[in-house]
Design an enzyme around this catalytic site. Structure first.
Site, mmCIF file in Angstrom:
data_model
loop_
_atom_site.group_PDB
_atom_site.id
_atom_site.type_symbol
_atom_site.label_atom_id
_atom_site.label_comp_id
_atom_site.label_asym_id
_atom_site.label_seq_id
_atom_site.Cartn_x
_atom_site.Cartn_y
_atom_site.Cartn_z
ATOM 1 N N LYS A 195 -9.650 -9.619 0.962
ATOM 2 C CA LYS A 195 -9.489 -8.302 0.360
ATOM 3 C C LYS A 195 -10.352 -8.245 -0.892
ATOM 4 O O LYS A 195 -10.162 -9.029 -1.825
ATOM 5 C CB LYS A 195 -8.027 -8.068 0.013
ATOM 6 C CG LYS A 195 -7.803 -6.733 -0.663
ATOM 7 C CD LYS A 195 -6.341 -6.425 -0.813
ATOM 8 C CE LYS A 195 -6.151 -5.076 -1.462
ATOM 9 N NZ LYS A 195 -4.731 -4.759 -1.621
ATOM 10 N N LYS A 248 -10.827 -6.272 4.322
ATOM 11 C CA LYS A 248 -10.628 -4.968 3.691
ATOM 12 C C LYS A 248 -11.509 -4.830 2.475
ATOM 13 O O LYS A 248 -11.537 -5.762 1.681
ATOM 14 C CB LYS A 248 -9.148 -4.891 3.292
ATOM 15 C CG LYS A 248 -8.769 -3.650 2.548
ATOM 16 C CD LYS A 248 -7.316 -3.695 2.211
ATOM 17 C CE LYS A 248 -6.995 -2.500 1.351
ATOM 18 N NZ LYS A 248 -5.756 -2.625 0.687
HETATM 19 C C1 PBG Z 1 -1.846 -2.590 -2.308
HETATM 20 C C2 PBG Z 1 -2.802 -1.970 -1.361
HETATM 21 C C3 PBG Z 1 -3.961 -1.208 -1.637
HETATM 22 C C4 PBG Z 1 -4.431 -0.742 -0.394
HETATM 23 C C5 PBG Z 1 -3.576 -1.242 0.588
HETATM 24 N N1 PBG Z 1 -2.575 -2.031 -0.020
HETATM 25 C C6 PBG Z 1 -4.586 -0.809 -2.933
HETATM 26 C C7 PBG Z 1 -5.112 -1.815 -3.860
HETATM 27 O O1 PBG Z 1 -5.219 -3.013 -3.572
HETATM 28 O O2 PBG Z 1 -5.432 -1.410 -4.979
HETATM 29 C C8 PBG Z 1 -5.621 0.156 -0.202
HETATM 30 C C9 PBG Z 1 -5.702 0.878 1.106
HETATM 31 C C10 PBG Z 1 -6.674 2.011 1.165
HETATM 32 O O3 PBG Z 1 -7.474 2.246 0.244
HETATM 33 O O4 PBG Z 1 -6.637 2.710 2.177
HETATM 34 N N2 PBG Z 1 -2.115 -3.860 -2.745
#
Ligand code: PBG
Length: 327
Positions: A195, A248
């Site tokens: 991520k 991601k």
């Molecule tokens: C929470 C989380 C996030 C997303 C999914 N789970 C935001 C972040 O890490 O700031 C983002 C998903 C999206 O942008 O569609 N940790």
């Protein structure tokens, strides 16, 4: 004269269908949905045209429709009132909170669907970070303790998958151990393994009002310049017990999906995040491209890169298009 003519395999639709290496079906899709308190309530998300926060009853009704399109997997994201947030994200453990209410409602109405719940503190934290903050630092091991409790609660409430999205070190192992000790050996773990600290999460943070109150997430989310580190993170998560690993954002990171597909012994998922959704919507709104075609091409790209599952806000649209076979 040329003897090699690759165009022969593209000369008509039948041949193109015959030689196509990639396909997408509704069963590959996971639909991320936003839940809010209330009844019969739909609050559109301005930066994500077509997406809304829904109260649990309305979400359940809509799931009845989405199921008819072949959608079976839903990732739940609760919007927590600012007044319920604190530095330790205590609301995440509340047995009477919005998330347990929603899981119960959906499982009562649709026992056959798969629910995936996020394990990270940000929607519950007054600091808007995924872990506990002290003196401006995100504490790893203290956070892992709380995240393990959070995952256990979600399993007790009836979720099918817990999805740690926090990027703390060692959290997959700790969560697996906590779940197993409590008898939840059948609860799957979808690890957000690679991520990245990305600017493509903007609309999601709008939707949940969960943006960090200070600083950024660069001490825990990955640096977009790195690829080897994604392999390291994924291998650690697999060793610690992940059932699926995720990359991601999605589109700007197809190379990472492809790399993880090569080395992973568990399936790889891609998260087509909120900013990627907003980009296509914005381009389509100014008629710069054909939205349906761009969306399907995007889905195929994820599958070609090696993704088994795709989390996407386009899930109902894709499922509808597949049903009509229009693309
Ligand atoms: C929470 C989380 C996030 C997303 C999914 N789970 C935001 C972040 O890490 O700031 C983002 C998903 C999206 O942008 O569609 N940790």
């Amino acid at each position: 004269m040329q003897s090699q003519r690759p165009r022969r395999n593209r000369k008509n639709e039948g041949i193109r269908q015959l030689v196509a290496q990639t396909e997408i079906q509704a069963k590959h899709l996971i639909y991320p949905v936003f839940v809010c308190e209330g009844t019969n309530l739909e609050a559109p998300i301005t930066t994500m045209p077509g997406q809304s926060r829904l109260s649990p009853d309305l979400l359940s009704k809509k799931i009845s429709e989405w199921k008819k399109l072949g959608l079976n997997h839903f990732a739940l994201f609760p919007q927590i009132a600012e007044t319920k947030k604190d530095s330790r994200g205590t609301e995440a453990l509340n047995d009477k909170g919005l998330l347990p209410q929603t899981i119960k409602r959906l499982k009562d109405d649709h026992p056959e669907i798969n629910l995936i719940t996020d394990v990270a503190l940000d929607p519950f934290s007054s600091d808007g970070h995924d872990g506990v903050v002290e003196n401006g630092k995100i504490l790893n091991d203290v956070s892992v303790e709380i995240l393990s409790q959070m995952a256990l609660k979600q399993a007790e409430w009836g979720t099918d998958w817990v999805a740690p999205s926090d990027m703390m070190d060692g959290r997959i192992g700790a969560i697996r151990k906590t779940l197993d000790q409590a008898g939840f050996t059948d609860t799957n773990i979808l690890a957000y393994s690679a991520k990245y600290a990305s600017s493509f999460y903007g609309p999601f943070r709008d939707a949940l009002q969960s943006a960090p109150k200070f600083g950024d997430k660069k001490t825990y989310q990955m640096d977009p310049r790195n690829s080897d580190e994604a392999v390291r993170e994924a291998l650690l998560d697999i060793e610690e017990g992940a059932d699926m690993v995720m990359v991601k954002p999605g589109l700007p990171y197809l190379d990472i999906i492809s790399r993880l597909k090569e080395i992973s012994s568990v399936p790889v998922a891609a998260y087509n995040v909120s900013g990627e959704y907003a980009m296509i919507k914005a381009a389509a709104a100014m008629k710069a491209l054909d939205e349906d075609k761009a969306v399907m091409e995007t889905m195929i790209a994820f599958r070609r890169a090696g993704a088994s599952a795709i989390l996407t806000y386009f899930a109902p649209q894709v499922a509808e298009l597949l049903r009509k076979q229009q693309v």
